[in-house]
Design a protein around this motif. Sequence first.
Motif, PDB file in Angstrom:
ATOM      1  N   ARG A   1       0.836  -1.198   0.000  1.00 46.40           N
ATOM      2  CA  ARG A   1       0.000   0.000   0.000  1.00 46.40           C
ATOM      3  C   ARG A   1       0.877   1.257   0.000  1.00 46.40           C
ATOM      4  O   ARG A   1       0.596   2.228  -0.702  1.00 46.40           O
ATOM      5  N   TYR A   2       1.940   1.199   0.800  1.00 47.14           N
ATOM      6  CA  TYR A   2       2.855   2.349   0.840  1.00 47.14           C
ATOM      7  C   TYR A   2       3.471   2.597  -0.538  1.00 47.14           C
ATOM      8  O   TYR A   2       3.541   3.745  -1.007  1.00 47.14           O
ATOM      9  N   THR A   3       3.903   1.548  -1.200  1.00 47.93           N
ATOM     10  CA  THR A   3       4.543   1.696  -2.510  1.00 47.93           C
ATOM     11  C   THR A   3       3.584   2.329  -3.513  1.00 47.93           C
ATOM     12  O   THR A   3       3.961   3.230  -4.278  1.00 47.93           O
ATOM     13  N   VAL A   4       2.345   1.861  -3.512  1.00 44.63           N
ATOM     14  CA  VAL A   4       1.347   2.438  -4.417  1.00 44.63           C
ATOM     15  C   VAL A   4       1.158   3.919  -4.117  1.00 44.63           C
ATOM     16  O   VAL A   4       1.144   4.760  -5.022  1.00 44.63           O
ATOM     17  N   ARG A   5       1.034   4.245  -2.847  1.00 45.48           N
ATOM     18  CA  ARG A   5       0.841   5.649  -2.468  1.00 45.48           C
ATOM     19  C   ARG A   5       2.067   6.495  -2.816  1.00 45.48           C
ATOM     20  O   ARG A   5       1.939   7.642  -3.277  1.00 45.48           O
ATOM     21  N   GLU A   6       3.255   5.958  -2.576  1.00 48.76           N
ATOM     22  CA  GLU A   6       4.483   6.697  -2.858  1.00 48.76           C
ATOM     23  C   GLU A   6       4.501   7.190  -4.301  1.00 48.76           C
ATOM     24  O   GLU A   6       4.768   8.372  -4.576  1.00 48.76           O
ATOM     25  N   LEU A   7       4.203   6.303  -5.231  1.00 45.10           N
ATOM     26  CA  LEU A   7       4.289   6.647  -6.646  1.00 45.10           C
ATOM     27  C   LEU A   7       3.076   7.452  -7.108  1.00 45.10           C
ATOM     28  O   LEU A   7       3.210   8.379  -7.916  1.00 45.10           O
ATOM     29  N   ALA A   8       1.899   7.114  -6.612  1.00 45.22           N
ATOM     30  CA  ALA A   8       0.703   7.865  -7.006  1.00 45.22           C
ATOM     31  C   ALA A   8       0.782   9.308  -6.539  1.00 45.22           C
ATOM     32  O   ALA A   8       0.487  10.247  -7.298  1.00 45.22           O
ATOM     33  N   TYR A   9       1.215   9.520  -5.303  1.00 46.24           N
ATOM     34  CA  TYR A   9       1.268  10.881  -4.785  1.00 46.24           C
ATOM     35  C   TYR A   9       2.439  11.667  -5.361  1.00 46.24           C
ATOM     36  O   TYR A   9       2.382  12.901  -5.434  1.00 46.24           O
ATOM     37  N   ALA A  10       3.490  10.993  -5.769  1.00 41.00           N
ATOM     38  CA  ALA A  10       4.566  11.692  -6.469  1.00 41.00           C
ATOM     39  C   ALA A  10       4.031  12.355  -7.731  1.00 41.00           C
ATOM     40  O   ALA A  10       4.324  13.531  -8.015  1.00 41.00           O
ATOM     41  N   ILE A  11       3.236  11.625  -8.488  1.00 38.80           N
ATOM     42  CA  ILE A  11       2.671  12.165  -9.721  1.00 38.80           C
ATOM     43  C   ILE A  11       1.638  13.248  -9.418  1.00 38.80           C
ATOM     44  O   ILE A  11       1.638  14.329 -10.013  1.00 38.80           O
ATOM     45  N   ALA A  12       0.761  12.973  -8.448  1.00 37.43           N
ATOM     46  CA  ALA A  12      -0.327  13.906  -8.148  1.00 37.43           C
ATOM     47  C   ALA A  12       0.173  15.224  -7.582  1.00 37.43           C
ATOM     48  O   ALA A  12      -0.398  16.286  -7.866  1.00 37.43           O
ATOM     49  N   THR A  13       1.240  15.180  -6.782  1.00 39.71           N
ATOM     50  CA  THR A  13       1.700  16.401  -6.120  1.00 39.71           C
ATOM     51  C   THR A  13       2.866  17.068  -6.834  1.00 39.71           C
ATOM     52  O   THR A  13       2.958  18.299  -6.844  1.00 39.71           O
ATOM     53  N   GLU A  14       3.757  16.299  -7.432  1.00 31.91           N
ATOM     54  CA  GLU A  14       4.962  16.884  -8.016  1.00 31.91           C
ATOM     55  C   GLU A  14       4.795  17.261  -9.489  1.00 31.91           C
ATOM     56  O   GLU A  14       5.501  18.140  -9.978  1.00 31.91           O
ATOM     57  N   ILE A  15       3.895  16.590 -10.188  1.00 35.24           N
ATOM     58  CA  ILE A  15       3.680  16.921 -11.602  1.00 35.24           C
ATOM     59  C   ILE A  15       2.416  17.759 -11.762  1.00 35.24           C
ATOM     60  O   ILE A  15       2.452  18.876 -12.276  1.00 35.24           O
ATOM     61  N   HIS A  16       1.307  17.227 -11.311  1.00 31.15           N
ATOM     62  CA  HIS A  16       0.040  17.909 -11.566  1.00 31.15           C
ATOM     63  C   HIS A  16      -0.010  19.283 -10.930  1.00 31.15           C
ATOM     64  O   HIS A  16      -0.513  20.250 -11.519  1.00 31.15           O
ATOM     65  N   ALA A  17       0.544  19.412  -9.726  1.00 27.47           N
ATOM     66  CA  ALA A  17       0.437  20.685  -9.014  1.00 27.47           C
ATOM     67  C   ALA A  17       1.095  21.839  -9.767  1.00 27.47           C
ATOM     68  O   ALA A  17       0.598  22.969  -9.728  1.00 27.47           O
ATOM     69  N   VAL A  18       2.189  21.569 -10.449  1.00 27.76           N
ATOM     70  CA  VAL A  18       2.901  22.653 -11.147  1.00 27.76           C
ATOM     71  C   VAL A  18       2.545  22.736 -12.628  1.00 27.76           C
ATOM     72  O   VAL A  18       2.924  23.709 -13.299  1.00 27.76           O
ATOM     73  N   ASN A  19       1.825  21.752 -13.136  1.00 27.32           N
ATOM     74  CA  ASN A  19       1.525  21.717 -14.564  1.00 27.32           C
ATOM     75  C   ASN A  19       0.034  21.820 -14.872  1.00 27.32           C
ATOM     76  O   ASN A  19      -0.374  21.579 -16.009  1.00 27.32           O
ATOM     77  N   ASN A  20      -0.766  22.170 -13.877  1.00 26.46           N
ATOM     78  CA  ASN A  20      -2.196  22.247 -14.178  1.00 26.46           C
ATOM     79  C   ASN A  20      -2.530  23.559 -14.887  1.00 26.46           C
ATOM     80  O   ASN A  20      -1.710  24.477 -14.974  1.00 26.46           O
ATOM     81  N   LEU A  21      -3.738  23.658 -15.412  1.00 26.62           N
ATOM     82  CA  LEU A  21      -4.102  24.759 -16.305  1.00 26.62           C
ATOM     83  C   LEU A  21      -3.960  26.140 -15.670  1.00 26.62           C
ATOM     84  O   LEU A  21      -3.436  27.061 -16.324  1.00 26.62           O
ATOM     85  N   PRO A  22      -4.377  26.365 -14.426  1.00 26.54           N
ATOM     86  CA  PRO A  22      -4.201  27.709 -13.849  1.00 26.54           C
ATOM     87  C   PRO A  22      -2.744  28.159 -13.812  1.00 26.54           C
ATOM     88  O   PRO A  22      -2.445  29.339 -14.044  1.00 26.54           O
ATOM     89  N   VAL A  23      -1.826  27.232 -13.529  1.00 22.12           N
ATOM     90  CA  VAL A  23      -0.402  27.578 -13.512  1.00 22.12           C
ATOM     91  C   VAL A  23       0.069  27.939 -14.912  1.00 22.12           C
ATOM     92  O   VAL A  23       0.776  28.933 -15.117  1.00 22.12           O
ATOM     93  N   LEU A  24      -0.312  27.137 -15.901  1.00 22.16           N
ATOM     94  CA  LEU A  24       0.110  27.403 -17.276  1.00 22.16           C
ATOM     95  C   LEU A  24      -0.439  28.741 -17.778  1.00 22.16           C
ATOM     96  O   LEU A  24       0.252  29.486 -18.481  1.00 22.16           O
ATOM     97  N   LYS A  25      -1.679  29.029 -17.411  1.00 26.86           N
ATOM     98  CA  LYS A  25      -2.257  30.316 -17.802  1.00 26.86           C
ATOM     99  C   LYS A  25      -1.514  31.477 -17.144  1.00 26.86           C
ATOM    100  O   LYS A  25      -1.279  32.520 -17.767  1.00 26.86           O
ATOM    101  N   TYR A  26      -1.126  31.310 -15.898  1.00 29.03           N
ATOM    102  CA  TYR A  26      -0.430  32.369 -15.168  1.00 29.03           C
ATOM    103  C   TYR A  26       0.958  32.617 -15.761  1.00 29.03           C
ATOM    104  O   TYR A  26       1.433  33.757 -15.817  1.00 29.03           O
TER     105      TYR A  26
END
Length: 216
Positions: A89-114
């Motif tokens: 469970r930890y391994t799944v969370r480690e990789l899922a949250y890496a993508i959700a927090t480290e990629i999506h947070a800085v690459n979502n549409l509001p950031v790109l628009k800004y």
Amino acid sequence: MKLHGYFRSSTSYRLRIALNLKGLAFENIPVNLVTAANKDPAFTARNPFGSLPLLEADGRDRAQSMALLEWLDEAYPQAPFLPEDIEARYTVRELAYAIATEIHAVNNLPVLKYLKDPLGHTQHEIDIWYRTWLKRTLDPVEARLVQLGAGDFLHGDAPGLFEIVLIPQLYNARRFAYDLSASPHLTRIEAACLALPAFAAANPDVQSDAPGQAPA
């Protein structure tokens, strides 16, 4: 259930996959991010974040995709998104949250628009930004998959939380011409997922609000 989302929103894509994997019927209600329909007062009165997706379920409006995924897994335990073993469970969370927090947070549409307005960056510069943050996290995720000897899915013989979060991000990576040739584990998992009906039906290109699709 009613899912308020946008065809190309990666967080909406996550929820479509998750609902399909759980076998839950839902009505898809398009909210146009390009025209900022998510910032309309009628929408923010229901979801103060003004974000997508919004899920109407059990008499409540629910926002924030990662919290929604956890709620779905707890409320509908069939086809669980997480394995039973605590380390797995930890391994799944480690990789899922890496993508959700480290990629999506800085690459979502509001950031790109800004970045474009008011900061004045060109689309070329924004594309470089996007690919830079993809590489920063996808490379170590690929390395972790190599360490784990992952097969078609991260854990077992079925997709779960990691794949739900991964596939929308790889869809976006391809839109921004990101080179995935050095990520064979990621692309193998992607191919295995896209062959499944739950993922195929969730694909942005076949949603009713996608260009070229007839409205539902």
